[in-house]
Design a protein around this motif. Sequence first.
Motif, short mmCIF file in Angstrom:
data_model
loop_
_atom_site.label_atom_id
_atom_site.label_comp_id
_atom_site.label_asym_id
_atom_site.label_seq_id
_atom_site.Cartn_x
_atom_site.Cartn_y
_atom_site.Cartn_z
N SER A 133 0.82 -1.21 0.00
CA SER A 133 0.00 0.00 0.00
C SER A 133 0.85 1.27 0.00
CB SER A 133 -0.94 0.01 1.22
OG SER A 133 -0.22 0.16 2.41
N GLN B 89 -2.67 -9.58 25.67
CA GLN B 89 -2.91 -8.14 25.86
C GLN B 89 -2.67 -7.72 27.31
OE1 GLN B 89 -6.90 -8.09 24.40
NE2 GLN B 89 -6.29 -8.04 22.24
N ALA B 108 -5.94 -12.94 15.37
CA ALA B 108 -6.74 -12.00 16.17
C ALA B 108 -5.87 -10.85 16.69
CB ALA B 108 -7.39 -12.73 17.34
N LEU B 109 -4.62 -11.15 16.99
CA LEU B 109 -3.73 -10.13 17.54
C LEU B 109 -3.12 -9.24 16.45
CD1 LEU B 109 -2.11 -12.45 20.21
CD2 LEU B 109 -3.31 -10.32 20.74
N GLY B 111 -4.76 -8.56 13.25
CA GLY B 111 -5.75 -7.77 12.51
C GLY B 111 -5.56 -7.82 11.00
N THR B 112 -4.83 -8.82 10.51
CA THR B 112 -4.61 -9.00 9.07
C THR B 112 -4.86 -10.46 8.72
OG1 THR B 112 -2.28 -9.46 9.44
CG2 THR B 112 -2.86 -7.17 8.94
N ASP B 157 1.35 -11.04 4.86
CA ASP B 157 0.34 -10.02 5.20
C ASP B 157 0.21 -9.85 6.71
OD1 ASP B 157 -1.70 -8.21 5.17
OD2 ASP B 157 -3.26 -9.66 4.65
N ARG B 183 4.14 -5.59 19.79
CA ARG B 183 3.61 -5.37 21.13
C ARG B 183 2.09 -5.22 21.01
NH1 ARG B 183 7.84 -3.48 24.71
NH2 ARG B 183 9.78 -3.43 23.53
N ARG B 184 1.38 -5.87 21.91
CA ARG B 184 -0.09 -5.74 21.94
C ARG B 184 -0.49 -5.60 23.39
NH1 ARG B 184 0.76 -5.01 17.42
NH2 ARG B 184 -0.18 -5.86 15.53
N GLN C 89 -8.46 -4.54 4.64
CA GLN C 89 -7.30 -5.41 4.34
C GLN C 89 -7.08 -5.54 2.83
OE1 GLN C 89 -8.64 -8.83 6.44
NE2 GLN C 89 -7.96 -8.09 8.45
N ALA C 108 -10.99 -4.86 15.67
CA ALA C 108 -10.62 -6.07 14.91
C ALA C 108 -9.34 -5.85 14.12
CB ALA C 108 -11.76 -6.47 13.96
N LEU C 109 -9.14 -4.63 13.64
CA LEU C 109 -7.95 -4.34 12.83
C LEU C 109 -6.71 -4.07 13.69
CD1 LEU C 109 -9.82 -2.18 10.20
CD2 LEU C 109 -8.52 -4.25 9.65
N MET C 110 -6.92 -3.69 14.94
CA MET C 110 -5.78 -3.39 15.82
C MET C 110 -5.30 -4.62 16.58
SD MET C 110 -4.98 -0.18 15.45
CE MET C 110 -5.40 -0.41 13.70
N GLY C 111 -6.21 -5.48 17.03
CA GLY C 111 -5.80 -6.62 17.84
C GLY C 111 -5.50 -6.26 19.29
N PRO C 159 -1.64 -0.86 19.04
CA PRO C 159 -0.27 -1.22 18.64
C PRO C 159 0.54 0.05 18.37
CG PRO C 159 -1.90 -2.43 17.33
CD PRO C 159 -2.64 -1.37 18.08
N ASP C 162 2.36 3.00 13.01
CA ASP C 162 3.40 3.08 11.99
C ASP C 162 3.99 4.48 11.95
OD1 ASP C 162 2.82 0.47 11.41
OD2 ASP C 162 1.71 0.90 9.58
N ARG C 183 -1.04 0.43 8.73
CA ARG C 183 -1.31 -0.29 7.49
C ARG C 183 -1.78 -1.70 7.86
NH1 ARG C 183 1.46 2.24 3.02
NH2 ARG C 183 2.57 4.06 3.79
N ARG C 184 -2.80 -2.17 7.20
CA ARG C 184 -3.30 -3.53 7.41
C ARG C 184 -3.61 -4.10 6.03
NH1 ARG C 184 -1.46 -2.58 11.59
NH2 ARG C 184 -2.29 -2.84 13.69
N GLY C 185 -2.85 -5.15 5.63
CA GLY C 185 -2.99 -5.68 4.29
C GLY C 185 -2.63 -4.59 3.29
N GLU C 186 -3.52 -4.35 2.32
CA GLU C 186 -3.27 -3.29 1.35
C GLU C 186 -3.92 -1.97 1.76
OE1 GLU C 186 -4.42 -5.29 -2.54
OE2 GLU C 186 -4.67 -6.73 -0.89
N GLY C 187 -4.56 -1.96 2.93
CA GLY C 187 -5.32 -0.79 3.35
C GLY C 187 -4.59 0.08 4.36
N LYS C 188 -4.92 1.36 4.33
CA LYS C 188 -4.32 2.33 5.25
C LYS C 188 -5.39 2.88 6.19
CE LYS C 188 -2.42 4.05 1.57
NZ LYS C 188 -1.80 4.99 0.59
#
Lengths: 243, 243, 243, 243
Positions: A133, B89, B108-109, B111-112, B157, B183-184, C89, C108-111, C159, C162, C183-188
């Motif tokens: 990305s 966590q 789950a930790l 997010g990808t 990913d 880190r989480r 993602q 869900a995206l952060m974990g 987390p 970035d 960034r998560r997968g191809e998404g920002k």
Amino acid sequence: MIYVTIWNEFVHEKIHDEVKAVYPEGIHTALAEGLSGEGFAIRTATLDEPEHGLTEEVLNSTDVLIWWGHMAHDRVSDEITQKVAQRVQQGMGLVVLHSGHFSKPFKALMGTSCDLKWREVGEQEILWNVNPSHPIAHGVNASIILAHEEMYGEFFDIPEPDELVFISNFEGGEVFRSGCTFRRGEGKIFYFRPGHETYPTYYNKEILRVIANGVNWANPVHTLKPVFGNSEPIRAINKGILV
Amino acid sequence: MIYVTIWNEFVHEKIHDEVKAVYPEGIHTALAEGLSGEGFAIRTATLDEPEHGLTEEVLNSTDVLIWWGHMAHDRVSDEITQKVAQRVQQGMGLVVLHSGHFSKPFKALMGTSCDLKWREVGEQEILWNVNPSHPIAHGVNASIILAHEEMYGEFFDIPEPDELVFISNFEGGEVFRSGCTFRRGEGKIFYFRPGHETYPTYYNKEILRVIANGVNWANPVHTLKPVFGNSEPIRAINKGILV
Amino acid sequence: MIYVTIWNEFVHEKIHDEVKAVYPEGIHTALAEGLSGEGFAIRTATLDEPEHGLTEEVLNSTDVLIWWGHMAHDRVSDEITQKVAQRVQQGMGLVVLHSGHFSKPFKALMGTSCDLKWREVGEQEILWNVNPSHPIAHGVNASIILAHEEMYGEFFDIPEPDELVFISNFEGGEVFRSGCTFRRGEGKIFYFRPGHETYPTYYNKEILRVIANGVNWANPVHTLKPVFGNSEPIRAINKGILV
Amino acid sequence: MIYVTIWNEFVHEKIHDEVKAVYPEGIHTALAEGLSGEGFAIRTATLDEPEHGLTEEVLNSTDVLIWWGHMAHDRVSDEITQKVAQRVQQGMGLVVLHSGHFSKPFKALMGTSCDLKWREVGEQEILWNVNPSHPIAHGVNASIILAHEEMYGEFFDIPEPDELVFISNFEGGEVFRSGCTFRRGEGKIFYFRPGHETYPTYYNKEILRVIANGVNWANPVHTLKPVFGNSEPIRAINKGILV
């Protein structure tokens, strides 16, 4: 319009027939031609020009500076080194190519030795995109294959990059962080590994795509300049008297 | 004393002769023996035990959890997945090995999708240390050569790792970010790539050294627990009345 | 053209007079008007619409999704949560505002728990730009002063971002990482703190400038999609036979 | 045993009564006493000693160097500056305190101006821990309150820190990245903000706890030294002949 200055030490191409055969007008000219369709305003500058072609007027009117050097790093003056580093800290973008890892401006901006492993036998290099990305990866395939290149291997003694975009696999077994971004002051720096002087790497469309993306990414964002020094408070101060 | 629980799904070793030949007592047992000289208090747990061997009592008395899973990720219950993620966590260290990249707790930790490229032909893998001052690289050579391993290739990913410690070169041409830290919450996570079930990777002294370093690094730091929610001001508030 | 969908749970504005007074047509409408000069194609969506207004057709034609939610996070279905996370993602940008830190898609995206400290007394907030070369800081002053806002304080359980772009100082003594990229997968993803429902924060020109910059930054880069799964080698494999 | 050298320019304490009253034997002596229970082997060195007390023998037998300087940065010789920076790149830890942000070794290792905002009115500073699992936060509360300190404000012109551990809130409205880590070569650097010469900050138990944690964290990891230069291949090279 992005004002780009391509700097090349332009020594190999004059004295080594093998290099001259690949870049008869110099690496800077090949890069200028390769990037000519990108809509940049491009100038070139070389070591033997007065002030290495990097006068205050040139530096002050450059948005992004591309740097290629190798055998003559120590002939770049400390004064110009300092001016380049300072202009980067004040916002000018910098794209450092290949052996420019050992250039004086790059080392001054990194604060490390910038040393690495190397081997020159013309082996295959495969660059992998590990940051899909990122704007520097715009329009680039998952991998770029270069049939023949010089090997650079880890440990590459740089600070942890802000962002890692490409990692190379070399046929002899090494890896290398080949596409790295760094911020210094208001300026952005992109280091991109490929481009040994005896291979036609800078005619490769995918390599040129990455360099053009790097220029677009490094182009200064026009924020108000940071203010430093003695500052008045925004809020009343009770000298630490607690609630 | 660091309390380590080694979790292994322990399925391949029961049903595939090729795997049983390498790890007759299971990967968890091989790891427990390999780490036995490190001064850890080690327990093991496997998928088929009640609550997958990860009862509240076990999780609450574990400082660092090592995780190996592959063909039975979907048999790990959502309830245990959530408990493991939550314990991380709250401070428990987690060392995720190889195909654990696709385990439910790791996903789950992160997010990808944690997806990647792979190939199973027994090619050579070379891991390069790209972070020599990191404690996970303590006592490890510049590179670790594994004669035969499964290939994992980029794009992997995952979120950008907090720290990148190892990058792998595979014979077929790929690269992989093989040693990554995250880190989480209050917990630390180390992902380490090697360890396909048909190769004796977990008997390799250098690989065991890295895993032991990862356990030591992921061991919780005993800070006071973060406080969340409604908070009293430390300083008097004038409701935005400026100086 | 960037296709932007502004999602708002739109509950406070219907039931709390204090909020209705500030945002009579809802926060989503105020944001849509405030961003109307940016050249985006803007739609809005709210919780009570079928599928919360986030049908596959809407999500698939959205480049960047802006998210505001607070009191009704748990009324967002798990199915839509998963679709939003997956679209991110796969490349969709996501700008999460204020109390959206506790929304299901962001968590869900952060974990992580995404928990934090808070206080609602209308104190002064000052946001400081700590990343002046970042495009999200384009055209923004060194600081943004909000006379009255809700306080959010550290530890903010996310987390490591970035990139960190803004840090807030609150009158009562706290700090907060108020502008964070991931960034998560191809998404920002851009998280931006300000915007409590009882204050006119989303009419503030500087705040709108940052949100517009965030949309431009999060807009997907059109790379070729990553390929995952079983892969053929690029280079001949000798199965680890050394030189 | 960690060998610690505490370097102090030791000028203010000789010529300013206000400073002498707080640190009659010098900041270095106060720090040495404050850290005396940590099990370190501590030496001190000051500007006016031959080679500023930093002879090759001293540097080569130092694991972690603590640095305090302010009014006499330019009296530190370029030769010693270079030796200190090089020793850090080769593994020595460096803990830079307060006004050491403008010291020659720190600037050489950062590659930026290291400039900032400041104000000296004795206002309250609150440091917040934003990285609770970091060893530098070991045993430290969620916040440290200093009744009176000099203000340092953003933008602090440093490279993006590898890890951010503390952020300060100042009474007058500013924020500051007060606890930052950086890696350079094999060496680790911790910058820690507090410690203006007119306040008894270095007698504060929590501040001493953080400095001791910083020393423990920066202590070199004993990896094998990186090898640079021309390297033989690990694997046979077919010069790019594809499968």
